[in-house]
Design an enzyme around this catalytic site. Structure first.
Site, PDB file in Angstrom:
ATOM      1  N   TYR A   1     -11.720  -1.810  -4.550  1.00  0.00           N
ATOM      2  CA  TYR A   1     -11.570  -2.185  -3.142  1.00  0.00           C
ATOM      3  C   TYR A   1     -12.788  -1.801  -2.311  1.00  0.00           C
ATOM      4  O   TYR A   1     -13.157  -2.511  -1.366  1.00  0.00           O
ATOM      5  CB  TYR A   1     -10.290  -1.580  -2.556  1.00  0.00           C
TER       6      TYR A   1
ATOM      7  N   TYR B   1     -12.166  -1.570   4.214  1.00  0.00           N
ATOM      8  CA  TYR B   1     -12.468  -1.494   2.782  1.00  0.00           C
ATOM      9  C   TYR B   1     -13.953  -1.198   2.553  1.00  0.00           C
ATOM     10  O   TYR B   1     -14.314  -0.557   1.566  1.00  0.00           O
ATOM     11  CB  TYR B   1     -12.098  -2.811   2.081  1.00  0.00           C
TER      12      TYR B   1
ATOM     13  N   ASP C   1       0.813  -1.223   0.000  1.00  0.00           N
ATOM     14  CA  ASP C   1       0.000   0.000   0.000  1.00  0.00           C
ATOM     15  C   ASP C   1       0.843   1.268   0.000  1.00  0.00           C
ATOM     16  O   ASP C   1       0.415   2.309  -0.517  1.00  0.00           O
ATOM     17  CB  ASP C   1      -0.933   0.002   1.226  1.00  0.00           C
TER      18      ASP C   1
ATOM     19  N   GLU D   1      -5.509  -4.325 -11.778  1.00  0.00           N
ATOM     20  CA  GLU D   1      -5.775  -4.497 -10.350  1.00  0.00           C
ATOM     21  C   GLU D   1      -6.242  -5.912 -10.036  1.00  0.00           C
ATOM     22  O   GLU D   1      -5.868  -6.496  -9.016  1.00  0.00           O
ATOM     23  CB  GLU D   1      -6.818  -3.476  -9.880  1.00  0.00           C
TER      24      GLU D   1
ATOM     25  N   CYS E   1      -8.968   1.389  -9.050  1.00  0.00           N
ATOM     26  CA  CYS E   1      -8.359   0.810  -7.851  1.00  0.00           C
ATOM     27  C   CYS E   1      -9.228   1.099  -6.628  1.00  0.00           C
ATOM     28  O   CYS E   1      -9.542   0.193  -5.841  1.00  0.00           O
ATOM     29  CB  CYS E   1      -6.957   1.378  -7.662  1.00  0.00           C
TER      30      CYS E   1
END
Length: 606
Positions: free
Chosen positions: A165, A191, A56, A233, A161
């Site tokens: 998530y 998330y 991350d 992704e 992205c």
């Protein structure tokens, strides 16, 4: 990949919503990666999880630079302010997640190095921000006017992205219910949090604002960047190093020397977009002679006004004695004996409409009667289901007999059928799935089509291109005379009994040198026996009648993904898993892409 464009009218003007509706099924494939399956089941190893979170930091740095580039190129003061606000929110989100990471391992930042699959995304975002966009000349952005369009492209590459998530968190949240000990509940809830959803929405709103002045062509560039970012992704999650066993993909644990994968599938509607019976009937109607066409000068005096020219005196040898309704009775004496009788287009059209209406109405009656005459079962009662489906099997045979006797399929050219088969449109992802199975040298697999289609040549032609001629087709046949169909259907696979009998015969013909893992893919009541006899029965968008009949006889329908998660939990405890026939459980999916990910594991090369 199948798109889903059932977008509400009020959202159709926003590029962010168009992109999401168009590619959200790509995002759903992230669920079918081994990493996410292990995460959702709570069985993911800590080291793997920490390594994933450690990436991350690289994502955050790439986002920060992208925001800076977008702010630099935009000439809108409101947009500049919004970009600074987004950077602030993104920094907050990163700090929250980083605090979770520190609780598990304070030194993770030092241990975690840039992963090659992370680098793929960061380089893609960097290239986009610098104007290096596939299909667009980099020199295009040398003018200040063109550079003002870069912020929209940057956001098109960033948003997938965040949206993926945020969506993933909501999907996984269900697996925390009733499981307070789930070891990754904190990160899943993050998330699924409102703050991440807020960040995603604000980015999407800004993309919409930045795209207002873009042309249709420029908006298509945004879409392509969005799609590529989404696929990268999914590839990122798919490529996460996983030092543990996973129940998916099936091919991962496949042993060439000991196992054989046997895939059965229904063709009409499961594979094809349009039912083959409608195509064959339409072919006959279109090619048949019309009532207003010129008749030959030597037409017999007693010939009816609408009589097709050159009609023979007697019916072909294989036709029933009874004459179809509206069919002319007398034929000219000079008709060649081997000439296939053609009905007029108007007669065919009317007859076919009657057949369709009658079939639909009586099919529903058959299902209703079937359910009324058998008590509801609490759990799978295969024997009673088998007995009940005798009614449906008899009905299907009577329906096919009527079609043969009607003459609506007479005169079809074999080469024409093959050509139409080659041009048939199949469901999105169907051909790709079978191609991937055939090309996988590490997979010992056979493919069988089990179909009630009237003409197996149509199915063979549909799969003959693209290297799919190895698909074994089990279906009905036409009788041809000099390349023309007589209209008679040679019955081989007419209903549920014929299907399950063929299913068993195929398996019995294999040697006992390997263990068979069977998969059946279907969507209607006629598939029910085969679906239950297979080790894994998969239903694509199940028909209402399939659900009604299945539920009545104790069949459970559960989403494939939920079933995979439960299997993964068992796999983690026993270090083995099994898919058993006659379990009473059938797995539902909405697309071939889900089946592809389940069995093969990878769709995209990105």
């Amino acid at each position: 990949m199948e798109s889903d464009m059932n977008i509400p009218r009020e959202e159709a003007m926003y590029i962010s919503r168009i992109c999401w509706y168009k590619f959200k099924k790509v995002a759903r494939l992230a669920l079918y990666t081994p990493f996410v399956v292990c995460l959702a089941s709570g069985t993911l190893k800590n080291d793997t999880f920490l390594s994933f979170l450690g990436q991350d930091n690289y994502y955050y740095k790439a986002f920060a630079k992208a925001y800076e580039a977008a702010e630099k190129y935009t000439d809108d003061d409101d947009a500049k302010y919004a970009l600074r606000d987004l950077q602030r929110i993104a920094t907050r989100e990163f700090k929250v997640q980083d605090s979770f990471l520190q609780e598990w391992d304070a030194d993770i930042g030092k241990k975690c190095t840039l992963n090659p699959i992370t680098l793929k995304f960061t380089e893609f975002l960097k290239a986009t921000a610098s104007g290096k966009i596939e299909g667009v000349c980099a020199e295009k952005f040398e003018t200040e006017f063109e550079r003002t369009k870069l912020p929209a492209y940057i956001f098109g590459a960033m948003i997938p992205c965040l949206r993926l998530y945020a969506n993933l968190g909501k999907e996984l949240l269900v697996f925390l219910q009733g499981n307070p000990t789930h070891q990754y509940r904190i990160i899943i809830r993050n998330y699924a949090s409102e703050s991440l959803e807020e960040l995603a929405k604000k980015n999407e709103n800004l993309l919409d604002k930045l795209s207002i002045t873009l042309t249709s062509h420029e908006l298509s560039i945004v879409e392509k960047l969005y799609e590529k970012a989404m696929k990268i992704e999914v590839g990122f999650l798919l490529g996460q190093p996983l030092d543990q066993k996973s129940v998916i993909p099936i091919s991962r644990e496949h042993n060439l020397d000991e196992e054989r994968l046997v895939i059965f599938f229904k063709f009409d509607s499961t594979c094809s977009v349009i039912d083959s019976s409608a195509i064959l009937a339409e072919m006959t109607i279109v090619s048949a002679p019309k009532s207003d066409e010129n008749q030959p000068e030597n037409q017999p005096e007693n010939q009816p006004e609408n009589q097709p020219e050159n009609q023979p005196e007697s019916q072909p040898e294989n036709q029933p004695e009874s004459q179809p309704e509206n069919q002319p009775e007398s034929q000219p004496e000079n008709q060649p004996e081997n000439q296939v009788v053609r009905l007029l287009s108007e007669v065919l059209n009317s007859t076919w409409d009657d057949i369709c209406k009658d079939y639909t109405g009586k099919y529903e009656q058959c299902i209703d009667t079937l359910l009324l005459t058998h008590e509801k079962a609490e759990k799978l009662d295969y024997e009673r289901l088998h007995k009940a489906l005798e009614q449906l099997s008899d009905f299907e045979k009577r329906a096919n007999t009527r079609v043969s006797e009607s003459g609506v399929l007479r005169g079809l050219r074999l080469d024409g059928i093959k050509r139409v088969g080659e041009l048939m449109v199949l469901q999105d992802g169907c051909k790709n799935f079978f191609q991937s199975i055939i090309k996988n040298e590490q997979l010992n697999a056979d493919i069988h089509a089990l179909s009630c289609c009237w003409c197996s040549d149509l199915i063979r032609s549909a799969f003959s291109s693209d290297g799919l001629d190895v698909v074994n087709v089990h279906a009905n046949e036409f009788i041809f005379e000099e390349n023309l169909s007589t209209g008679v259907i040679v019955s081989k696979v007419e209903g549920p009994f014929d299907k399950v009998q063929t299913f068993s015969e195929v398996l019995n013909n294999y040697n006992d040198d390997k263990k068979n893992l069977t998969v059946h893919i279907g969507d209607t009541v006629s598939d029910l026996l085969c679906l239950l006899q297979a080790d894994i029965g998969i239903v694509i968008n199940p028909s209402p009648n399939l659900m009604r009949v299945g539920n009545h006889f104790g069949v459970s329908f559960i989403p494939l993904y939920r079933g995979i998660i439960e299997k993964q939990k068992t796999y983690a405890k026993k270090d083995s898993t099994s898919w058993n026939k006659l379990s009473g459980v059938l797995y539902t999916v909405s697309s071939w892409a889900e089946i592809h990910m389940f069995i093969q594991g990878s769709i995209y090369t990105d």
